[in-house]
Write a protein that holds these residues in place. Structure first.
Motif, PDB file in Angstrom:
ATOM      1  N   ALA A   6       2.403 -33.721 -58.191  1.00 21.81           N
ATOM      2  CA  ALA A   6       1.102 -33.950 -57.571  1.00 21.81           C
ATOM      3  C   ALA A   6       1.277 -34.503 -56.161  1.00 21.81           C
ATOM      4  O   ALA A   6       0.552 -34.126 -55.247  1.00 21.81           O
ATOM      5  N   GLY A   7       2.251 -35.381 -55.975  1.00 17.77           N
ATOM      6  CA  GLY A   7       2.525 -35.923 -54.645  1.00 17.77           C
ATOM      7  C   GLY A   7       2.955 -34.843 -53.674  1.00 17.77           C
ATOM      8  O   GLY A   7       2.541 -34.817 -52.521  1.00 17.77           O
ATOM      9  N   MET A   8       3.805 -33.910 -54.142  1.00 18.79           N
ATOM     10  CA  MET A   8       4.248 -32.813 -53.281  1.00 18.79           C
ATOM     11  C   MET A   8       3.075 -31.906 -52.930  1.00 18.79           C
ATOM     12  O   MET A   8       2.935 -31.484 -51.789  1.00 18.79           O
ATOM     13  N   MET A  34     -13.787 -32.670 -44.297  1.00 19.60           N
ATOM     14  CA  MET A  34     -13.126 -32.138 -45.481  1.00 19.60           C
ATOM     15  C   MET A  34     -14.025 -32.336 -46.689  1.00 19.60           C
ATOM     16  O   MET A  34     -14.656 -33.377 -46.842  1.00 19.60           O
ATOM     17  N   SER A  35     -14.060 -31.330 -47.541  1.00 18.13           N
ATOM     18  CA  SER A  35     -14.826 -31.399 -48.773  1.00 18.13           C
ATOM     19  C   SER A  35     -14.379 -32.589 -49.608  1.00 18.13           C
ATOM     20  O   SER A  35     -13.197 -32.918 -49.651  1.00 18.13           O
ATOM     21  N   GLY A  36     -15.321 -33.199 -50.292  1.00 17.33           N
ATOM     22  CA  GLY A  36     -14.995 -34.305 -51.187  1.00 17.33           C
ATOM     23  C   GLY A  36     -14.668 -33.819 -52.592  1.00 17.33           C
ATOM     24  O   GLY A  36     -14.542 -34.615 -53.509  1.00 17.33           O
ATOM     25  N   SER A  37     -14.510 -32.499 -52.776  1.00 18.69           N
ATOM     26  CA  SER A  37     -14.285 -31.972 -54.122  1.00 18.69           C
ATOM     27  C   SER A  37     -12.927 -31.291 -54.248  1.00 18.69           C
ATOM     28  O   SER A  37     -12.829 -30.170 -54.713  1.00 18.69           O
ATOM     29  N   GLN A  38     -11.875 -31.970 -53.822  1.00 14.33           N
ATOM     30  CA  GLN A  38     -10.537 -31.402 -54.000  1.00 14.33           C
ATOM     31  C   GLN A  38     -10.224 -31.340 -55.495  1.00 14.33           C
ATOM     32  O   GLN A  38     -10.647 -32.195 -56.251  1.00 14.33           O
ATOM     33  N   ARG A  39      -9.497 -30.326 -55.883  1.00 15.95           N
ATOM     34  CA  ARG A  39      -9.116 -30.163 -57.286  1.00 15.95           C
ATOM     35  C   ARG A  39      -7.622 -29.900 -57.376  1.00 15.95           C
ATOM     36  O   ARG A  39      -7.016 -29.401 -56.443  1.00 15.95           O
ATOM     37  N   ILE A  40      -7.051 -30.210 -58.521  1.00 12.86           N
ATOM     38  CA  ILE A  40      -5.675 -29.830 -58.810  1.00 12.86           C
ATOM     39  C   ILE A  40      -5.637 -29.347 -60.246  1.00 12.86           C
ATOM     40  O   ILE A  40      -6.297 -29.919 -61.120  1.00 12.86           O
ATOM     41  N   PHE A  41      -4.935 -28.257 -60.469  1.00 12.54           N
ATOM     42  CA  PHE A  41      -4.737 -27.790 -61.837  1.00 12.54           C
ATOM     43  C   PHE A  41      -3.307 -27.298 -61.967  1.00 12.54           C
ATOM     44  O   PHE A  41      -2.718 -26.797 -61.012  1.00 12.54           O
ATOM     45  N   CYS A  42      -2.737 -27.525 -63.131  1.00  7.89           N
ATOM     46  CA  CYS A  42      -1.327 -27.235 -63.360  1.00  7.89           C
ATOM     47  C   CYS A  42      -1.165 -26.400 -64.622  1.00  7.89           C
ATOM     48  O   CYS A  42      -1.985 -26.461 -65.535  1.00  7.89           O
ATOM     49  N   GLY A  43      -0.099 -25.637 -64.653  1.00  6.12           N
ATOM     50  CA  GLY A  43       0.221 -24.831 -65.821  1.00  6.12           C
ATOM     51  C   GLY A  43       1.724 -24.771 -66.009  1.00  6.12           C
ATOM     52  O   GLY A  43       2.493 -25.008 -65.084  1.00  6.12           O
ATOM     53  N   ARG A  44       2.126 -24.462 -67.228  1.00  2.00           N
ATOM     54  CA  ARG A  44       3.548 -24.362 -67.570  1.00  2.00           C
ATOM     55  C   ARG A  44       3.825 -23.005 -68.175  1.00  2.00           C
ATOM     56  O   ARG A  44       2.967 -22.406 -68.798  1.00  2.00           O
ATOM     57  N   GLY A  45       5.067 -22.575 -68.021  1.00  2.59           N
ATOM     58  CA  GLY A  45       5.472 -21.313 -68.626  1.00  2.59           C
ATOM     59  C   GLY A  45       6.943 -21.339 -68.975  1.00  2.59           C
ATOM     60  O   GLY A  45       7.707 -22.132 -68.433  1.00  2.59           O
ATOM     61  N   GLY A  49      15.899 -16.971 -70.672  1.00  2.00           N
ATOM     62  CA  GLY A  49      17.007 -17.908 -70.544  1.00  2.00           C
ATOM     63  C   GLY A  49      16.598 -19.357 -70.697  1.00  2.00           C
ATOM     64  O   GLY A  49      17.282 -20.258 -70.240  1.00  2.00           O
ATOM     65  N   LYS A  50      15.450 -19.619 -71.305  1.00  2.00           N
ATOM     66  CA  LYS A  50      14.962 -20.963 -71.574  1.00  2.00           C
ATOM     67  C   LYS A  50      14.678 -21.768 -70.310  1.00  2.00           C
ATOM     68  O   LYS A  50      14.831 -22.987 -70.280  1.00  2.00           O
ATOM     69  N   LEU A  51      14.273 -21.092 -69.243  1.00  2.00           N
ATOM     70  CA  LEU A  51      13.845 -21.791 -68.034  1.00  2.00           C
ATOM     71  C   LEU A  51      12.390 -22.211 -68.195  1.00  2.00           C
ATOM     72  O   LEU A  51      11.581 -21.477 -68.766  1.00  2.00           O
ATOM     73  N   GLN A  52      12.074 -23.378 -67.692  1.00  2.00           N
ATOM     74  CA  GLN A  52      10.705 -23.880 -67.732  1.00  2.00           C
ATOM     75  C   GLN A  52      10.174 -23.897 -66.304  1.00  2.00           C
ATOM     76  O   GLN A  52      10.838 -24.380 -65.398  1.00  2.00           O
ATOM     77  N   THR A  53       8.967 -23.377 -66.136  1.00  2.00           N
ATOM     78  CA  THR A  53       8.334 -23.356 -64.827  1.00  2.00           C
ATOM     79  C   THR A  53       7.007 -24.092 -64.909  1.00  2.00           C
ATOM     80  O   THR A  53       6.195 -23.812 -65.787  1.00  2.00           O
ATOM     81  N   SER A  54       6.803 -25.028 -64.000  1.00  2.00           N
ATOM     82  CA  SER A  54       5.532 -25.743 -63.891  1.00  2.00           C
ATOM     83  C   SER A  54       4.977 -25.490 -62.500  1.00  2.00           C
ATOM     84  O   SER A  54       5.690 -25.642 -61.511  1.00  2.00           O
ATOM     85  N   THR A  55       3.715 -25.086 -62.449  1.00  2.00           N
ATOM     86  CA  THR A  55       3.070 -24.827 -61.163  1.00  2.00           C
ATOM     87  C   THR A  55       1.787 -25.631 -61.073  1.00  2.00           C
ATOM     88  O   THR A  55       0.984 -25.626 -62.008  1.00  2.00           O
ATOM     89  N   CYS A  56       1.623 -26.328 -59.962  1.00  2.00           N
ATOM     90  CA  CYS A  56       0.379 -27.038 -59.687  1.00  2.00           C
ATOM     91  C   CYS A  56      -0.229 -26.452 -58.425  1.00  2.00           C
ATOM     92  O   CYS A  56       0.476 -26.202 -57.448  1.00  2.00           O
ATOM     93  N   ARG A  57      -1.533 -26.217 -58.487  1.00  2.00           N
ATOM     94  CA  ARG A  57      -2.273 -25.693 -57.341  1.00  2.00           C
ATOM     95  C   ARG A  57      -3.396 -26.661 -57.007  1.00  2.00           C
ATOM     96  O   ARG A  57      -3.987 -27.254 -57.907  1.00  2.00           O
ATOM     97  N   SER A  58      -3.671 -26.770 -55.722  1.00  2.00           N
ATOM     98  CA  SER A  58      -4.765 -27.610 -55.271  1.00  2.00           C
ATOM     99  C   SER A  58      -5.479 -26.895 -54.135  1.00  2.00           C
ATOM    100  O   SER A  58      -4.889 -26.054 -53.457  1.00  2.00           O
ATOM    101  N   TYR A  59      -6.733 -27.215 -53.934  1.00  2.00           N
ATOM    102  CA  TYR A  59      -7.497 -26.617 -52.853  1.00  2.00           C
ATOM    103  C   TYR A  59      -8.509 -27.609 -52.310  1.00  2.00           C
ATOM    104  O   TYR A  59      -8.857 -28.595 -52.964  1.00  2.00           O
ATOM    105  N   GLU A 114     -15.921 -25.302 -56.888  1.00  2.00           N
ATOM    106  CA  GLU A 114     -15.115 -24.130 -57.225  1.00  2.00           C
ATOM    107  C   GLU A 114     -14.815 -24.160 -58.713  1.00  2.00           C
ATOM    108  O   GLU A 114     -14.611 -25.217 -59.289  1.00  2.00           O
ATOM    109  N   THR A 115     -14.772 -22.979 -59.327  1.00  2.00           N
ATOM    110  CA  THR A 115     -14.434 -22.917 -60.745  1.00  2.00           C
ATOM    111  C   THR A 115     -12.963 -23.262 -60.922  1.00  2.00           C
ATOM    112  O   THR A 115     -12.167 -23.158 -59.999  1.00  2.00           O
ATOM    113  N   GLU A 116     -12.624 -23.676 -62.103  1.00  2.00           N
ATOM    114  CA  GLU A 116     -11.228 -23.987 -62.411  1.00  2.00           C
ATOM    115  C   GLU A 116     -10.437 -22.698 -62.581  1.00  2.00           C
ATOM    116  O   GLU A 116     -10.969 -21.616 -62.447  1.00  2.00           O
TER     117      GLU A 116
END
Length: 165
Positions: A6-8, A34-45, A49-59, A114-116
């Protein structure tokens, strides 16, 4: 790890906004908000080869309070790791300029929603956003909907001038 991600993502958004603010100063003495409605949402996959990927998006949205042109800013951070080690961290971000809402210059206020992400109950896939703008010097307001419909149309936008009765 979540705080680190989240910091990154926040740092990427901040860098994009600082770059935008600098560009605005070079163009004119317009004000930006700047809009007062910043959002962050994250997902994992899980990958092969048993790699784990986590992605967080913000706008967020940056609004020119004089012209009503605005920017939709988005940033993401993707972290890939195996069972033991952090393998890769990728980040990107940028702001896309959108057309002005009112034809004349004045002093405007705005808000955005904005929708999630697509894992919610969004009717049109990833959804869309709505931006409201009002003139702070006279009684005038406008709302613009942008809906992602997919296919060759991509997105559909419609603006409505509010009627005051």
């Amino acid at each position: 790890m979540r705080r680190q991600i989240a910091g990154m993502a926040g740092a990427v958004c901040l860098a994009a906004m600082i770059g935008l603010a600098g560009a605005g100063e070079a163009e004119a003495a317009d004000g930006y908000a700047m809009s007062g409605s910043q959002r962050i949402f994250c997902g994992r996959g899980l990958s092969a080869g048993k790699l784990q990927t986590s992605t967080c998006r913000s706008y967020t949205y940056i609004f020119d309070t004089t012209t009503t042109e605005y920017y939709r800013c988005a940033a993401s951070v993707t972290v890939t790791k195996d069972n033991k080690d952090l393998m890769r961290v990728e980040s990107e971000g940028g702001c896309q300029k959108k057309p002005r809402l009112f034809t004349g210059d004045s002093s405007y206020a705005f808000d955005v929603a904005e929708t999630e992400g697509p894992n919610t109950t969004a009717f049109f896939g990833p959804g869309g956003y709505v931006i409201w703008a009002s003139d702070t010097k006279k009684l005038a307001a406008k709302v613009c909907f942008t809906i992602n419909v997919g296919g060759k149309e991509g997105e559909v936008s419609r603006c409505i001038d509010m009627k005051f009765e």
